[in-house]
Design a protein around this motif. Sequence first.
Motif, PDB file in Angstrom:
ATOM      1  N   GLY A  30      42.579  27.459  34.160  1.00 45.10           N
ATOM      2  CA  GLY A  30      42.073  28.826  34.122  1.00 45.10           C
ATOM      3  C   GLY A  30      42.875  29.847  34.895  1.00 45.10           C
ATOM      4  O   GLY A  30      42.752  31.041  34.656  1.00 45.10           O
ATOM      5  N   HIS A  31      43.727  29.397  35.820  1.00 47.94           N
ATOM      6  CA  HIS A  31      44.475  30.368  36.613  1.00 47.94           C
ATOM      7  C   HIS A  31      45.898  30.559  36.107  1.00 47.94           C
ATOM      8  O   HIS A  31      46.744  31.093  36.794  1.00 47.94           O
ATOM      9  CB  HIS A  31      44.487  29.939  38.089  1.00 47.94           C
ATOM     10  CG  HIS A  31      45.010  28.544  38.302  1.00 47.94           C
ATOM     11  ND1 HIS A  31      44.207  27.448  38.195  1.00 47.94           N
ATOM     12  CD2 HIS A  31      46.246  28.088  38.574  1.00 47.94           C
ATOM     13  CE1 HIS A  31      44.934  26.358  38.413  1.00 47.94           C
ATOM     14  NE2 HIS A  31      46.167  26.719  38.633  1.00 47.94           N
ATOM     15  N   TYR A  74      48.435  32.041  33.102  1.00 44.44           N
ATOM     16  CA  TYR A  74      48.589  32.937  31.973  1.00 44.44           C
ATOM     17  C   TYR A  74      49.804  32.469  31.195  1.00 44.44           C
ATOM     18  O   TYR A  74      50.872  32.253  31.767  1.00 44.44           O
ATOM     19  CB  TYR A  74      48.806  34.369  32.473  1.00 44.44           C
ATOM     20  CG  TYR A  74      49.234  35.339  31.402  1.00 44.44           C
ATOM     21  CD1 TYR A  74      48.281  35.985  30.623  1.00 44.44           C
ATOM     22  CD2 TYR A  74      50.584  35.614  31.179  1.00 44.44           C
ATOM     23  CE1 TYR A  74      48.669  36.881  29.638  1.00 44.44           C
ATOM     24  CE2 TYR A  74      50.969  36.502  30.200  1.00 44.44           C
ATOM     25  CZ  TYR A  74      50.017  37.135  29.433  1.00 44.44           C
ATOM     26  OH  TYR A  74      50.405  38.024  28.462  1.00 44.44           O
ATOM     27  N   LEU A 129      53.389  35.691  40.062  1.00 43.68           N
ATOM     28  CA  LEU A 129      52.566  36.516  39.171  1.00 43.68           C
ATOM     29  C   LEU A 129      53.058  36.490  37.725  1.00 43.68           C
ATOM     30  O   LEU A 129      52.396  37.009  36.842  1.00 43.68           O
ATOM     31  CB  LEU A 129      52.513  37.965  39.666  1.00 43.68           C
ATOM     32  CG  LEU A 129      51.721  38.218  40.931  1.00 43.68           C
ATOM     33  CD1 LEU A 129      51.566  39.701  41.164  1.00 43.68           C
ATOM     34  CD2 LEU A 129      50.339  37.578  40.856  1.00 43.68           C
ATOM     35  N   HIS A 176      50.703  33.216  36.974  1.00 43.86           N
ATOM     36  CA  HIS A 176      49.364  33.045  37.544  1.00 43.86           C
ATOM     37  C   HIS A 176      48.534  34.296  37.359  1.00 43.86           C
ATOM     38  O   HIS A 176      49.043  35.403  37.375  1.00 43.86           O
ATOM     39  CB  HIS A 176      49.462  32.679  39.030  1.00 43.86           C
ATOM     40  CG  HIS A 176      49.805  31.238  39.242  1.00 43.86           C
ATOM     41  ND1 HIS A 176      48.883  30.248  38.992  1.00 43.86           N
ATOM     42  CD2 HIS A 176      50.939  30.641  39.624  1.00 43.86           C
ATOM     43  CE1 HIS A 176      49.465  29.079  39.246  1.00 43.86           C
ATOM     44  NE2 HIS A 176      50.701  29.287  39.616  1.00 43.86           N
ATOM     45  N   LYS A 177      47.254  34.092  37.174  1.00 40.11           N
ATOM     46  CA  LYS A 177      46.387  35.254  36.982  1.00 40.11           C
ATOM     47  C   LYS A 177      45.179  35.157  37.881  1.00 40.11           C
ATOM     48  O   LYS A 177      44.920  34.120  38.468  1.00 40.11           O
ATOM     49  CB  LYS A 177      45.958  35.373  35.523  1.00 40.11           C
ATOM     50  CG  LYS A 177      45.138  34.176  35.012  1.00 40.11           C
ATOM     51  CD  LYS A 177      44.804  34.350  33.550  1.00 40.11           C
ATOM     52  CE  LYS A 177      43.857  33.286  33.072  1.00 40.11           C
ATOM     53  NZ  LYS A 177      43.570  33.288  31.655  1.00 40.11           N
TER      54      LYS A 177
END
Lengths: 265, 181
Positions: free
Chosen positions: B119-120, B122, B177, B180-181
């Motif tokens: 989930g983390h 992108y 970044l 990662h989101k």
Amino acid sequence: MNPTRREVLKDMAVTVGAVALAASGVEASAPGKKRKWGMAIDLDRCTACQACVVACRVENNVPVAGPSEIPADRGIFWMDMLAIQEGEHPEVRTQYIPTPCNHCDNAPCVKVCPVGATFQNEEGIVAQIWGRCIGCRYCTTACPYSRRYFNWTTPTFAESMKAQLNPDVATRPRGVVEKCTLCHQRIRGVKDKARNEGREIEDADVVHLTACSQACPAEAITFGDMADNDSTVSELARSPRAFRLLEELGTHPKVVYLREAKWKE
Amino acid sequence: MSTRNRNRLVVAGFAALALFAGGAAFAYSRYKAFMAPVPVTQPLPFNHKHHMDEKLGLTCDACHKGVNEGPHAGIPSVNTCIKLCHTDPQGTNPEEAKIREYAAKGEAIPWQQANRLPGHVYFSHVGHVKFGKMECKECHGDMKERTEPVLLSTTHRLDMDTCMECHKEKGVSNDCLQCHK
């Protein structure tokens, strides 16, 4: 012939000068120059309506603390509204200040993180990787602006809110610190969009890019590239009205405030 | 230091070591469980090979149109299947009639997503396929040869090291970044 002392000194000076020039030249004219995202908040325009606070919450899946957590000072506000009293009775005035993370160029929070969970990214955003955070809260203590929040409980979202969670932002687990990321998911989106159209990002793409800026009805919040001298945000940062919070600490915030009346802290 | 004290120190050392080893083993087993693909069931026995062979010659982006547009590859709607071919019965598989049943009910075919990222993370398909000029099979394996429906993730070999090594090799930013989101 041995060079005289004067000649040697002259040579040294020339070399040092050339190196310094070369170094500054590289910085100024490097291809694909680095962006520095920043924000300008015009306090003379702000009406303290808190649309930015709500928009930020929705965009970034910030959990609602509720009446049990707020009195314990455990609410999470990536964008908060500070009320600062100025003057003495009976001439008292309240200045409301929308406060996102200042994304300091010299960030105290980054220096104290023992696991490298918080860092400044290559475009100046002070970000946090949730999965890496061990929840020691050094950063919340180090931040002079108190812009970091700890998840004291597992964030819960009401059933009716689950469908509105933003898929581009991960929800954070209990025990990690979270903070404003300057809506980096939107920056990524606009980069992809521009690239798909075969062009570079322009100032117009980003000027109201962040959720807080987009929601502001008074257009008080401006976003953009601080490293670009022609961007709207740099122009505002050069305004005589511009100031930064706790400037004397040397944190070099990239969030600039604008106010006609002189700011005294 | 007395012998007794030394013995105590050794015992404490071993206990600490055992505790650390146990913790590491636990963490590793959790990581393995997290990374292991979760089996899914599919509503129809979709045959990639049949759709992509010389006769039909569909390409990946004919159905997964999103790969050229945005982060998600996407899956075609049942109407696309109907419009392209399945108005009338095709082939001999009796399951095929289900497509028209779903379309008649106005329902989407309930395909199950087999390839998932944590989930983390992108991941942008357009970034990798269009800008990065990567082939689909580099991550998904050769779907052209696949006759069975996808019941298990085809990309479960991907972990952060895989991503970062490739980014490094191709000179793409490894900024946290970026992914990662």
